[in-house]
Design an enzyme around this catalytic site. Structure first.
Site, short mmCIF file in Angstrom:
data_model
loop_
_atom_site.label_atom_id
_atom_site.label_comp_id
_atom_site.label_asym_id
_atom_site.label_seq_id
_atom_site.Cartn_x
_atom_site.Cartn_y
_atom_site.Cartn_z
N HIS A 70 -30.15 56.74 32.27
CA HIS A 70 -31.11 55.74 32.75
C HIS A 70 -32.57 56.21 32.57
O HIS A 70 -33.33 55.60 31.83
CB HIS A 70 -30.90 55.47 34.24
CG HIS A 70 -29.51 55.13 34.65
ND1 HIS A 70 -28.92 53.89 34.38
CD2 HIS A 70 -28.57 55.85 35.31
CE1 HIS A 70 -27.69 53.88 34.87
NE2 HIS A 70 -27.45 55.04 35.45
O1 RIB Z 1 -29.52 53.15 39.15
C1 RIB Z 1 -29.89 54.27 38.39
C2 RIB Z 1 -31.12 54.91 38.96
O2 RIB Z 1 -30.86 55.34 40.31
C3 RIB Z 1 -31.53 56.18 38.21
O3 RIB Z 1 -32.92 56.35 38.30
C4 RIB Z 1 -30.85 57.27 38.97
O4 RIB Z 1 -31.50 58.53 38.85
C5 RIB Z 1 -30.98 56.76 40.38
O5 RIB Z 1 -32.28 57.11 40.85
#
Ligand code: RIB
Ligand code: CA
Length: 313
Positions: free
Chosen positions: A243
């Site tokens: 992500h």
């Molecule tokens: O949903 C994914 C996000 O939530 C990413 O940034 C992960 O690190 C958590 O913070």
């Protein structure tokens, strides 16, 4: 590409750590003014510890790391140890960082940095709940017009939620802060699950990090060996979605991503859909577009960039 001056706001988290490493491996593209930590994946005491560990593994104990908000603006904290492990950085062996936290609150660092630098020259790269940003915009509304761009990992639309059926974790944890940001008028680019779920750390991609044969490559591979298990089990995917590095990769090579300028609003009232990012993708309302909502990525290009830059550390 003009070099970007950025503040990384983060809740490390293995994927946050990968994003920080990508930024530190890209000095010709990124001038990292500082790292501001927020409670999210794990409590604040662990997120700022993990941010400092990440800087140390990259040989960069000089990076200013600030502690920020330890709870959301108006709600109790929700964490994600089930994804990231008890430490928030499960996988590699960890240590007590030698580098200290930098004095001062993260929110004040964000405010002072935006006031000190010329308008439109500082980008806020947010990788966690938006509590620090929402608090800064609420405390000092004058800084909003000075923001070059908020580039955030958060939200979901066609990909639906990961912490509830409706919401992505970062927005879910602090929907009020997210609402402040989306309504602020600042230029916003969003990396939602719609795009990050197309950036999967498959086995060959993890092995490419391990094959770098440097401390950072081994650290990255060990983090991802742990991080992927949750998403593979949940989605049956061939790897864990990376992500947060999507945010930094966009700052370095924006052409890797495609999306659409649409209106995005955040649900803050309903328990059922709390934190949902309601993206008017087909423009069925007259709500003004306020965000570039990404949904496509050149995944091979993304991982080549990541591997090439980690090789430098
Ligand atoms: O949903 C994914 C996000 O939530 C990413 O940034 C992960 O690190 C958590 O913070
Ligand atoms: Ca994160």
């Amino acid at each position: 590409m003009q070099k970007r001056q950025i503040i990384i706001d983060t809740d490390p988290g293995q994927d946050d750590a990968m994003a920080i490493l990508l930024a530190l491996g890209s000095p010709e593209d990124i001038d990292l003014l500082g790292i501001t930590c927020v409670a999210g994946n794990v409590p604040l005491a662990l997120t700022h510890k993990n941010a400092r560990i990440t800087c140390e593994v990259a040989g960069r104990p000089d990076v200013p790391v600030f502690a920020g908000c330890d709870v959301p603006l108006d709600r109790p904290l929700v964490t994600a140890e089930h994804v990231h492990g008890k430490t928030g950085l499960d996988g590699p062996e960890l240590w007590e960082p030698k580098m200290p936290l930098t004095d001062g609150h993260a929110v004040d660092f964000i405010i002072h940095s935006l006031r000190r630098h010329a308008p439109g020259t500082v980008t806020l790269a947010t990788l966690g709940p938006l509590t620090n940003i929402g608090a800064a915009f609420r405390k000092a509304p004058d800084i909003i017009d000075r923001v070059q761009e908020v580039v955030m990992m958060g939200g979901a639309y066609f990909e639906v939620g990961n912490i509830t059926p409706a919401a992505e974790f970062n927005i879910y944890v602090d929907p009020e802060a997210a609402e402040i940001v989306f309504k602020s008028g600042a230029p916003i680019t969003v990396m939602p699950l719609d795009v990050t779920h197309k950036a999967l750390a498959t086995k060959p991609r993890i092995e490419a990090f391990r094959a770098l044969n440097n401390k950072v490559g081994t650290f990255a591979a060990e983090m991802l060996d742990f991080f992927e298990r949750f998403d593979i089990e949940k989605y049956g995917s061939e790897g864990g979605p990376l992500h947060d590095p999507c945010v930094i990769a966009y700052l370095i090579r924006p052409e890797l991503f495609r999306g659409k300028q649409v209106n995005v609003e955040v649900e803050t009232q309903s328990d059922l859909t709390r934190g949902m990012t309601v993206a008017d993708w087909w423009r069925v309302t007259d709500r003004a577009p306020n965000a570039m909502f990404m949904d496509q990525v050149d995944a091979d290009g993304f991982f080549s960039l990541l591997t090439e830059r980690l090789a430098r550390l």
